[in-house]
Design a protein around this motif. Structure first.
Motif: not given
Length: 423
Positions: A242-243, A307, A369-370, A372-373, A376
Protein backbone atom coordinates in the motif's frame (compact mmCIF):
# COMPACT_ATOMS: atom_id res chain seq x y z
CA UNK A 1 34.61 18.74 -48.26
CA UNK A 2 37.25 19.78 -45.74
CA UNK A 3 34.71 22.01 -44.01
CA UNK A 4 32.24 19.13 -43.72
CA UNK A 5 34.93 16.86 -42.26
CA UNK A 6 35.95 19.49 -39.73
CA UNK A 7 32.34 19.92 -38.57
CA UNK A 8 31.93 16.15 -38.24
CA UNK A 9 35.17 15.79 -36.28
CA UNK A 10 34.15 18.62 -33.96
CA UNK A 11 30.80 16.95 -33.29
CA UNK A 12 32.51 13.65 -32.51
CA UNK A 13 34.98 15.38 -30.21
CA UNK A 14 32.13 17.08 -28.35
CA UNK A 15 30.39 13.75 -27.80
CA UNK A 16 32.31 11.78 -25.14
CA UNK A 17 32.51 8.02 -25.00
CA UNK A 18 29.46 7.10 -22.95
CA UNK A 19 30.21 3.43 -22.49
CA UNK A 20 27.97 0.64 -23.67
CA UNK A 21 24.28 1.44 -24.09
CA UNK A 22 21.47 -0.88 -23.19
CA UNK A 23 21.34 -4.02 -25.27
CA UNK A 24 18.77 -3.99 -28.06
CA UNK A 25 17.50 -7.25 -26.55
CA UNK A 26 16.16 -5.32 -23.55
CA UNK A 27 13.05 -4.57 -25.60
CA UNK A 28 11.94 -8.20 -25.59
CA UNK A 29 14.07 -9.70 -22.83
CA UNK A 30 12.77 -7.59 -19.95
CA UNK A 31 9.07 -8.50 -20.46
CA UNK A 32 10.14 -12.15 -20.53
CA UNK A 33 12.00 -11.64 -17.24
CA UNK A 34 8.94 -10.03 -15.64
CA UNK A 35 6.59 -12.78 -16.86
CA UNK A 36 9.04 -15.43 -15.63
CA UNK A 37 9.16 -13.80 -12.19
CA UNK A 38 5.37 -13.69 -12.02
CA UNK A 39 4.94 -17.32 -13.05
CA UNK A 40 7.56 -18.37 -10.51
CA UNK A 41 5.80 -16.35 -7.82
CA UNK A 42 2.43 -17.86 -8.71
CA UNK A 43 3.98 -21.30 -8.24
CA UNK A 44 5.81 -20.56 -4.99
CA UNK A 45 2.85 -18.75 -3.46
CA UNK A 46 0.21 -21.30 -4.47
CA UNK A 47 -2.01 -22.84 -1.83
CA UNK A 48 -0.71 -26.27 -0.95
CA UNK A 49 -3.01 -29.26 -0.51
CA UNK A 50 -5.78 -27.56 -2.45
CA UNK A 51 -7.17 -28.72 -5.78
CA UNK A 52 -9.04 -26.51 -8.22
CA UNK A 53 -11.23 -29.37 -9.37
CA UNK A 54 -12.25 -31.27 -6.28
CA UNK A 55 -15.10 -33.73 -5.88
CA UNK A 56 -15.61 -32.51 -2.31
CA UNK A 57 -16.93 -29.11 -3.29
CA UNK A 58 -18.14 -26.68 -0.66
CA UNK A 59 -14.95 -26.67 1.44
CA UNK A 60 -12.76 -24.22 -0.42
CA UNK A 61 -9.80 -22.56 1.22
CA UNK A 62 -11.75 -19.33 1.45
CA UNK A 63 -15.05 -20.71 2.67
CA UNK A 64 -13.31 -22.71 5.38
CA UNK A 65 -12.31 -19.42 6.97
CA UNK A 66 -15.96 -18.53 7.62
CA UNK A 67 -17.71 -19.42 10.88
CA UNK A 68 -19.42 -22.77 10.61
CA UNK A 69 -22.71 -21.37 11.83
CA UNK A 70 -22.77 -18.99 8.88
CA UNK A 71 -23.23 -21.95 6.53
CA UNK A 72 -26.93 -22.79 6.49
CA UNK A 73 -28.02 -26.39 6.43
CA UNK A 74 -30.87 -28.08 4.65
CA UNK A 75 -33.64 -29.79 6.65
CA UNK A 76 -31.76 -33.09 6.55
CA UNK A 77 -28.68 -31.47 8.11
CA UNK A 78 -26.53 -31.35 4.96
CA UNK A 79 -24.92 -28.18 3.62
CA UNK A 80 -27.14 -26.54 1.04
CA UNK A 81 -24.41 -25.23 -1.22
CA UNK A 82 -26.82 -24.16 -3.96
CA UNK A 83 -29.27 -22.18 -1.85
CA UNK A 84 -27.90 -18.91 -3.17
CA UNK A 85 -29.30 -19.79 -6.58
CA UNK A 86 -32.80 -19.06 -5.34
CA UNK A 87 -32.18 -15.35 -5.82
CA UNK A 88 -29.98 -12.45 -4.83
CA UNK A 89 -32.64 -10.41 -3.06
CA UNK A 90 -31.26 -11.49 0.32
CA UNK A 91 -27.79 -10.12 -0.38
CA UNK A 92 -27.93 -7.65 2.54
CA UNK A 93 -30.12 -9.73 4.86
CA UNK A 94 -28.83 -13.27 4.34
CA UNK A 95 -27.95 -15.17 7.49
CA UNK A 96 -26.01 -17.79 5.60
CA UNK A 97 -23.79 -15.20 3.92
CA UNK A 98 -24.15 -12.10 6.10
CA UNK A 99 -23.15 -8.82 4.44
CA UNK A 100 -19.75 -7.37 5.16
CA UNK A 101 -19.48 -4.16 7.16
CA UNK A 102 -16.96 -1.68 5.82
CA UNK A 103 -15.90 1.64 7.32
CA UNK A 104 -15.73 4.30 4.63
CA UNK A 105 -15.40 8.07 5.23
CA UNK A 106 -16.83 7.73 8.73
CA UNK A 107 -19.77 5.65 7.57
CA UNK A 108 -20.42 1.94 7.94
CA UNK A 109 -21.39 0.40 4.61
CA UNK A 110 -22.96 -3.02 4.15
CA UNK A 111 -21.59 -4.77 1.08
CA UNK A 112 -22.38 -8.13 -0.54
CA UNK A 113 -20.62 -11.20 0.80
CA UNK A 114 -19.23 -13.00 -2.22
CA UNK A 115 -18.17 -16.07 -0.23
CA UNK A 116 -21.26 -17.81 -1.65
CA UNK A 117 -19.32 -18.00 -4.93
CA UNK A 118 -16.34 -19.78 -3.39
CA UNK A 119 -17.02 -22.99 -5.35
CA UNK A 120 -17.09 -21.32 -8.74
CA UNK A 121 -14.17 -22.40 -10.92
CA UNK A 122 -12.66 -18.93 -11.20
CA UNK A 123 -12.91 -18.53 -7.41
CA UNK A 124 -11.10 -21.81 -6.90
CA UNK A 125 -8.38 -20.79 -9.36
CA UNK A 126 -7.82 -17.64 -7.29
CA UNK A 127 -7.87 -19.70 -4.10
CA UNK A 128 -5.15 -21.92 -5.55
CA UNK A 129 -3.10 -18.98 -6.87
CA UNK A 130 -3.93 -15.97 -4.63
CA UNK A 131 -0.93 -14.05 -5.97
CA UNK A 132 -3.11 -13.32 -9.03
CA UNK A 133 -4.79 -10.63 -6.92
CA UNK A 134 -1.47 -8.83 -6.49
CA UNK A 135 -0.88 -8.99 -10.25
CA UNK A 136 -4.29 -7.41 -10.76
CA UNK A 137 -3.31 -4.52 -8.48
CA UNK A 138 -0.09 -4.00 -10.47
CA UNK A 139 -2.05 -3.79 -13.73
CA UNK A 140 -4.24 -1.07 -12.21
CA UNK A 141 -1.11 0.86 -11.18
CA UNK A 142 0.28 0.66 -14.70
CA UNK A 143 -3.01 1.85 -16.20
CA UNK A 144 -3.07 4.90 -13.94
CA UNK A 145 0.55 5.67 -14.80
CA UNK A 146 -0.21 5.66 -18.51
CA UNK A 147 -2.95 8.23 -17.89
CA UNK A 148 -0.53 10.77 -16.38
CA UNK A 149 0.95 11.59 -19.77
CA UNK A 150 -2.45 12.25 -21.35
CA UNK A 151 -3.74 14.19 -18.33
CA UNK A 152 -0.65 16.40 -18.19
CA UNK A 153 -0.98 17.20 -21.90
CA UNK A 154 -4.67 18.06 -21.45
CA UNK A 155 -3.74 20.61 -18.78
CA UNK A 156 -1.61 22.62 -21.18
CA UNK A 157 -2.17 24.16 -24.59
CA UNK A 158 -0.02 21.81 -26.64
CA UNK A 159 2.85 19.36 -26.35
CA UNK A 160 5.46 22.00 -27.22
CA UNK A 161 4.16 24.20 -24.41
CA UNK A 162 4.29 21.24 -22.04
CA UNK A 163 7.92 20.53 -22.98
CA UNK A 164 8.87 24.16 -22.51
CA UNK A 165 7.29 24.21 -19.05
CA UNK A 166 8.94 20.89 -18.14
CA UNK A 167 12.30 22.31 -19.23
CA UNK A 168 11.79 25.39 -17.08
CA UNK A 169 11.04 23.13 -14.11
CA UNK A 170 14.21 21.13 -14.72
CA UNK A 171 16.32 24.30 -14.79
CA UNK A 172 14.53 25.52 -11.65
CA UNK A 173 15.53 22.34 -9.82
CA UNK A 174 19.17 22.84 -10.80
CA UNK A 175 19.01 26.43 -9.55
CA UNK A 176 17.48 25.33 -6.23
CA UNK A 177 20.16 22.69 -5.76
CA UNK A 178 23.20 24.71 -6.69
CA UNK A 179 22.34 28.42 -6.65
CA UNK A 180 20.07 28.82 -3.64
CA UNK A 181 20.65 28.71 0.11
CA UNK A 182 19.98 24.96 -0.10
CA UNK A 183 23.12 24.39 -2.16
CA UNK A 184 25.01 23.06 0.88
CA UNK A 185 22.74 19.99 0.72
CA UNK A 186 23.92 19.21 -2.83
CA UNK A 187 27.69 19.63 -2.88
CA UNK A 188 28.14 17.62 -6.11
CA UNK A 189 26.46 18.78 -9.29
CA UNK A 190 24.71 16.12 -11.37
CA UNK A 191 26.78 17.13 -14.42
CA UNK A 192 30.04 16.60 -12.53
CA UNK A 193 28.79 13.31 -11.11
CA UNK A 194 28.07 11.99 -14.59
CA UNK A 195 31.35 13.39 -15.94
CA UNK A 196 33.30 11.34 -13.36
CA UNK A 197 31.93 8.14 -14.87
CA UNK A 198 32.45 9.31 -18.46
CA UNK A 199 36.08 10.21 -17.84
CA UNK A 200 37.97 7.01 -17.10
CA UNK A 201 35.20 4.86 -15.62
CA UNK A 202 33.43 3.60 -18.73
CA UNK A 203 33.02 0.06 -17.39
CA UNK A 204 31.03 1.45 -14.47
CA UNK A 205 28.78 3.63 -16.66
CA UNK A 206 28.18 0.68 -18.99
CA UNK A 207 27.03 -1.36 -16.00
CA UNK A 208 24.76 1.47 -14.82
CA UNK A 209 23.31 1.95 -18.31
CA UNK A 210 22.40 -1.70 -18.65
CA UNK A 211 20.78 -2.13 -15.25
CA UNK A 212 18.88 1.17 -15.37
CA UNK A 213 15.62 -0.47 -16.40
CA UNK A 214 16.30 -3.78 -14.66
CA UNK A 215 16.28 -2.18 -11.21
CA UNK A 216 12.91 -0.54 -11.87
CA UNK A 217 10.08 -2.80 -13.01
CA UNK A 218 11.78 -6.24 -13.03
CA UNK A 219 13.60 -5.55 -9.75
CA UNK A 220 10.48 -4.23 -8.03
CA UNK A 221 8.34 -7.12 -9.25
CA UNK A 222 10.98 -9.56 -8.02
CA UNK A 223 10.98 -7.90 -4.59
CA UNK A 224 7.19 -7.90 -4.21
CA UNK A 225 7.04 -11.52 -5.37
CA UNK A 226 9.68 -12.54 -2.85
CA UNK A 227 8.16 -10.47 -0.04
CA UNK A 228 4.71 -11.95 -0.58
CA UNK A 229 6.39 -15.31 0.07
CA UNK A 230 8.77 -14.25 2.87
CA UNK A 231 6.78 -11.70 4.90
CA UNK A 232 5.68 -12.97 8.33
CA UNK A 233 2.04 -12.08 7.59
CA UNK A 234 -0.04 -10.65 4.81
CA UNK A 235 -0.86 -7.54 6.83
CA UNK A 236 2.88 -6.79 7.00
CA UNK A 237 3.19 -7.31 3.25
CA UNK A 238 0.11 -5.18 2.61
CA UNK A 239 1.60 -2.19 4.47
CA UNK A 240 4.58 -2.23 2.11
CA UNK A 241 2.45 -2.73 -0.98
CA UNK A 242 0.00 0.00 0.00
CA UNK A 243 2.88 2.38 0.77
CA UNK A 244 4.44 1.73 -2.62
CA UNK A 245 1.09 2.19 -4.35
CA UNK A 246 0.32 5.43 -2.53
CA UNK A 247 3.82 6.64 -3.36
CA UNK A 248 3.00 5.90 -6.98
CA UNK A 249 -0.14 7.99 -6.88
CA UNK A 250 1.61 10.85 -5.11
CA UNK A 251 4.18 10.82 -7.91
CA UNK A 252 1.43 10.63 -10.54
CA UNK A 253 -0.18 13.75 -9.09
CA UNK A 254 3.12 15.65 -9.17
CA UNK A 255 3.82 14.47 -12.73
CA UNK A 256 0.51 16.01 -13.77
CA UNK A 257 0.83 19.44 -12.13
CA UNK A 258 4.62 19.77 -12.16
CA UNK A 259 5.97 18.14 -15.36
CA UNK A 260 9.75 18.03 -15.19
CA UNK A 261 12.23 17.38 -17.95
CA UNK A 262 15.02 14.99 -16.92
CA UNK A 263 18.61 16.23 -17.24
CA UNK A 264 19.23 14.10 -20.33
CA UNK A 265 16.61 16.09 -22.31
CA UNK A 266 17.82 19.55 -21.31
CA UNK A 267 19.63 21.63 -23.95
CA UNK A 268 23.21 20.55 -24.62
CA UNK A 269 24.60 23.68 -22.96
CA UNK A 270 23.80 22.14 -19.57
CA UNK A 271 26.36 19.41 -20.25
CA UNK A 272 24.26 16.25 -19.76
CA UNK A 273 24.42 13.15 -21.94
CA UNK A 274 21.80 10.46 -22.46
CA UNK A 275 23.99 7.45 -21.81
CA UNK A 276 21.20 4.86 -21.63
CA UNK A 277 19.51 5.43 -24.98
CA UNK A 278 22.47 5.53 -27.34
CA UNK A 279 21.41 4.72 -30.91
CA UNK A 280 17.85 4.39 -29.58
CA UNK A 281 18.80 1.19 -27.69
CA UNK A 282 16.18 1.63 -25.00
CA UNK A 283 14.15 -0.86 -23.02
CA UNK A 284 10.40 -1.27 -23.14
CA UNK A 285 10.18 0.37 -19.69
CA UNK A 286 11.90 3.64 -20.67
CA UNK A 287 10.45 4.16 -24.14
CA UNK A 288 7.19 3.77 -25.98
CA UNK A 289 4.01 5.78 -26.18
CA UNK A 290 2.81 4.88 -22.69
CA UNK A 291 5.96 6.20 -20.96
CA UNK A 292 5.83 9.77 -19.65
CA UNK A 293 9.21 11.22 -20.56
CA UNK A 294 8.53 14.45 -18.63
CA UNK A 295 8.13 12.82 -15.22
CA UNK A 296 11.47 13.27 -13.51
CA UNK A 297 10.07 14.75 -10.26
CA UNK A 298 9.84 12.72 -8.07
CA UNK A 299 11.80 9.63 -9.05
CA UNK A 300 9.70 6.47 -9.14
CA UNK A 301 12.95 4.51 -9.40
CA UNK A 302 13.99 5.85 -6.02
CA UNK A 303 10.47 5.62 -4.58
CA UNK A 304 10.54 1.86 -5.09
CA UNK A 305 14.17 1.53 -4.02
CA UNK A 306 13.56 3.49 -0.80
CA UNK A 307 10.59 1.29 0.12
CA UNK A 308 12.61 -1.85 -0.61
CA UNK A 309 15.61 -0.62 1.37
CA UNK A 310 13.50 0.35 4.39
CA UNK A 311 11.75 -3.04 4.29
CA UNK A 312 15.05 -4.89 4.45
CA UNK A 313 16.26 -2.66 7.28
CA UNK A 314 13.03 -3.25 9.19
CA UNK A 315 13.32 -7.03 8.90
CA UNK A 316 17.05 -7.12 9.64
CA UNK A 317 16.16 -7.16 13.33
CA UNK A 318 19.20 -5.07 14.20
CA UNK A 319 17.19 -2.00 15.21
CA UNK A 320 14.18 -3.59 16.87
CA UNK A 321 12.87 -6.77 18.40
CA UNK A 322 10.91 -8.61 15.74
CA UNK A 323 7.48 -9.64 16.91
CA UNK A 324 5.84 -12.83 15.61
CA UNK A 325 8.84 -13.40 13.37
CA UNK A 326 11.61 -16.01 13.80
CA UNK A 327 14.92 -14.56 14.93
CA UNK A 328 17.48 -14.33 12.14
CA UNK A 329 21.10 -15.40 12.28
CA UNK A 330 23.80 -12.74 12.45
CA UNK A 331 24.72 -13.49 8.84
CA UNK A 332 21.13 -12.98 7.66
CA UNK A 333 20.74 -9.81 9.72
CA UNK A 334 23.94 -8.41 8.22
CA UNK A 335 22.85 -9.36 4.70
CA UNK A 336 19.50 -7.59 5.18
CA UNK A 337 21.31 -4.53 6.53
CA UNK A 338 23.72 -4.40 3.59
CA UNK A 339 20.93 -4.79 1.01
CA UNK A 340 18.79 -2.21 2.80
CA UNK A 341 21.56 0.39 2.55
CA UNK A 342 23.27 -0.45 -0.73
CA UNK A 343 20.22 -1.03 -2.94
CA UNK A 344 18.84 2.53 -2.60
CA UNK A 345 22.37 3.92 -3.02
CA UNK A 346 22.84 1.84 -6.18
CA UNK A 347 19.57 3.09 -7.65
CA UNK A 348 20.44 6.69 -6.74
CA UNK A 349 23.80 6.30 -8.49
CA UNK A 350 22.13 4.81 -11.55
CA UNK A 351 19.48 7.48 -12.01
CA UNK A 352 21.84 10.44 -11.54
CA UNK A 353 24.86 9.10 -13.41
CA UNK A 354 22.70 8.32 -16.45
CA UNK A 355 21.16 11.84 -16.34
CA UNK A 356 17.63 10.56 -15.81
CA UNK A 357 17.04 12.34 -12.51
CA UNK A 358 18.21 15.17 -10.27
CA UNK A 359 19.28 14.75 -6.66
CA UNK A 360 16.15 16.60 -5.58
CA UNK A 361 13.99 13.98 -7.32
CA UNK A 362 15.24 11.39 -4.83
CA UNK A 363 14.76 13.74 -1.86
CA UNK A 364 11.15 14.40 -2.81
CA UNK A 365 10.65 10.66 -3.38
CA UNK A 366 11.79 9.99 0.21
CA UNK A 367 9.33 12.60 1.50
CA UNK A 368 6.35 11.28 -0.49
CA UNK A 369 7.21 7.70 0.48
CA UNK A 370 7.43 8.57 4.17
CA UNK A 371 4.07 10.34 4.02
CA UNK A 372 2.65 7.37 2.13
CA UNK A 373 3.74 5.05 4.92
CA UNK A 374 1.94 7.20 7.49
CA UNK A 375 -1.24 7.32 5.44
CA UNK A 376 -1.16 4.02 3.59
CA UNK A 377 -4.46 2.87 5.08
CA UNK A 378 -6.26 5.41 2.94
CA UNK A 379 -6.59 2.60 0.40
CA UNK A 380 -8.97 0.81 2.76
CA UNK A 381 -11.76 3.04 1.43
CA UNK A 382 -11.65 0.92 -1.75
CA UNK A 383 -12.84 -2.18 0.10
CA UNK A 384 -16.55 -1.51 -0.59
CA UNK A 385 -15.80 -1.10 -4.30
CA UNK A 386 -13.78 -4.33 -4.25
CA UNK A 387 -16.66 -6.18 -2.56
CA UNK A 388 -19.07 -4.97 -5.23
CA UNK A 389 -16.65 -5.92 -8.01
CA UNK A 390 -16.30 -9.42 -6.58
CA UNK A 391 -20.10 -9.67 -6.42
CA UNK A 392 -20.51 -8.53 -10.04
CA UNK A 393 -17.86 -11.02 -11.20
CA UNK A 394 -19.35 -13.75 -9.02
CA UNK A 395 -15.95 -14.47 -7.51
CA UNK A 396 -14.77 -14.93 -3.94
CA UNK A 397 -11.61 -13.08 -2.95
CA UNK A 398 -9.07 -15.69 -1.79
CA UNK A 399 -7.27 -15.81 1.51
CA UNK A 400 -3.59 -14.89 0.95
CA UNK A 401 -0.85 -17.47 1.48
CA UNK A 402 1.64 -15.00 2.97
CA UNK A 403 2.85 -16.41 6.29
CA UNK A 404 1.96 -20.01 5.39
CA UNK A 405 5.64 -20.83 4.87
CA UNK A 406 6.50 -19.95 8.48
CA UNK A 407 3.40 -21.75 9.66
CA UNK A 408 4.49 -24.95 7.91
CA UNK A 409 8.08 -24.62 9.13
CA UNK A 410 7.36 -23.98 12.79
CA UNK A 411 3.93 -25.51 13.24
CA UNK A 412 2.19 -24.61 16.50
CA UNK A 413 5.16 -22.56 17.71
CA UNK A 414 4.42 -19.89 15.11
CA UNK A 415 1.46 -17.59 15.68
CA UNK A 416 0.93 -15.39 12.61
CA UNK A 417 -0.36 -11.86 13.02
CA UNK A 418 -4.06 -11.61 12.22
CA UNK A 419 -4.31 -10.25 8.69
CA UNK A 420 -6.42 -7.32 7.64
CA UNK A 421 -8.63 -7.81 4.61
CA UNK A 422 -7.26 -5.06 2.45
CA UNK A 423 -7.35 -3.99 -1.17
Amino acid sequence: MATVLNVTEAAVAAQPNMGGAQFASHTWLEPIIVVTIMITSLTLNRRHNFRILDSNRGRSATRSLLPHDSQASSPDGSIDSDSHLSGDSDVLTSTKYPPKKRNCCGMVLRTPNSSRFADHVHSRILAKFPFLIEMFYWVLNLLFYTLTKAIAQSFFTNYDGLRELAQDHGVLILDIEHKSWLSFLFPIEERDFQAWFLNGHLTAITFLNRIYSLVHIPGTVAFLSWYYYAAPSHSTFAVVRRTMTLGNFAAFAIFTVFPTMPPRLLPKKFGFHDTVRQANAESVWVGGNYVNQLAAMPSLHFTYAFVIGCTFLYHSGLFRRTRNEPRKSIFTQTAFLVVGILYPLLVLTVIVATANHYWLDAVVAMITTSLSLLGNKVWMFLLPAEDILCWVLRVDKPAPTTGDRLLRQQGARYQPVKDEEDP
